[in-house]
Design a protein around this motif. Structure first.
Motif, mmCIF file in Angstrom:
data_model
loop_
_atom_site.group_PDB
_atom_site.id
_atom_site.type_symbol
_atom_site.label_atom_id
_atom_site.label_comp_id
_atom_site.label_asym_id
_atom_site.label_seq_id
_atom_site.Cartn_x
_atom_site.Cartn_y
_atom_site.Cartn_z
ATOM 1 N N UNK A 124 2.169 9.702 -35.221
ATOM 2 C CA UNK A 124 3.623 9.742 -35.048
ATOM 3 C C UNK A 124 4.010 9.205 -33.678
ATOM 4 N N UNK A 125 5.125 8.485 -33.635
ATOM 5 C CA UNK A 125 5.652 7.960 -32.374
ATOM 6 C C UNK A 125 6.482 9.058 -31.716
ATOM 7 N N UNK A 126 5.932 9.651 -30.666
ATOM 8 C CA UNK A 126 6.586 10.768 -29.990
ATOM 9 C C UNK A 126 6.676 10.512 -28.499
ATOM 10 N N UNK A 127 7.679 11.117 -27.875
ATOM 11 C CA UNK A 127 7.749 11.092 -26.411
ATOM 12 C C UNK A 127 7.503 12.511 -25.915
ATOM 13 N N UNK A 137 -5.431 11.377 -23.829
ATOM 14 C CA UNK A 137 -4.202 11.761 -24.520
ATOM 15 C C UNK A 137 -3.101 10.747 -24.264
ATOM 16 N N UNK A 138 -2.965 10.305 -23.013
ATOM 17 C CA UNK A 138 -1.938 9.320 -22.664
ATOM 18 C C UNK A 138 -2.181 8.019 -23.416
ATOM 19 N N UNK A 139 -3.446 7.581 -23.459
ATOM 20 C CA UNK A 139 -3.793 6.346 -24.167
ATOM 21 C C UNK A 139 -3.484 6.462 -25.660
ATOM 22 N N UNK A 142 0.351 6.372 -26.256
ATOM 23 C CA UNK A 142 0.891 5.026 -26.052
ATOM 24 C C UNK A 142 0.437 4.073 -27.149
ATOM 25 N N UNK A 143 -0.774 4.286 -27.668
ATOM 26 C CA UNK A 143 -1.288 3.480 -28.784
ATOM 27 C C UNK A 143 -0.450 3.702 -30.044
#
Length: 168
Positions: A124-127, A137-139, A142-143
């Motif tokens: 899922x695309x989440x911020x 986790x950051x990678x 962003x992926x």
């Protein structure tokens, strides 16, 4: 109704136990204290006392220290976040914060913040707006097309010390 007619509810008050009033009372002789000597007296604390010998807690060496600035963080894996999104507990459009994670039931209470860990797969695309995040986790976020904002929590920790202020 008169003042002398006012009484408490039945069973609301109990008569105190009269101790030391004979063997037949069940609380005679030692008055429920069980022993003679120092332990039977009031106002005497003998916890840790070893008859004048150096107590065990003073014979053993001190080890380590308590970090006043340590943060007690909730650790959340990406796999757990993905499960919550699929179950409909997390909104894809909203920013994932400590408050939204508590509301979704992923964490029980806020503590000093959240650390995002990269175990599991996120589709899922989440911020995210979290206290800390691992590189993996950051990678992974962003992926998947999302973003991670690492904002160190400031203020006073529940442990009593001030938290470290930093920028990411």
């Amino acid at each position: 109704m008169k003042l002398n007619e006012i009484s408490d509810n039945p069973g609301a008050t109990k008569n105190r136990m009269r101790v030391g009033r004979g063997i037949g009372s069940g609380k005679g002789k030692t008055a429920g204290r069980g022993v003679k000597g120092q332990k039977a007296r009031t106002g005497v604390s003998i916890k840790g006392f070893e008859g004048g010998q150096m107590p065990l807690h003073r014979r053993l060496p001190k080890r380590g220290f308590n970090n006043l600035y340590a943060q007690d963080l909730n650790e959340v894996n990406l796999g757990r976040i993905q499960e919550a999104v699929e179950a409909g507990k997390l909104d894809k459009a909203a920013t994932v914060t400590v408050e939204t994670l508590v509301a979704a039931g992923i964490i029980a209470r806020p503590r000093d913040g959240v650390k995002l860990l990269g175990v599991g797969e996120l589709t899922a695309k989440l911020s995210f707006e979290v206290t800390r995040a691992s590189k993996s986790a950051i990678e992974a976020v962003e992926k998947a097309g999302g973003s991670v904002t690492v904002a160190f929590a400031t203020g006073v920790s529940h442990r009593g010390g001030a938290k470290a202020e930093a920028t990411a």
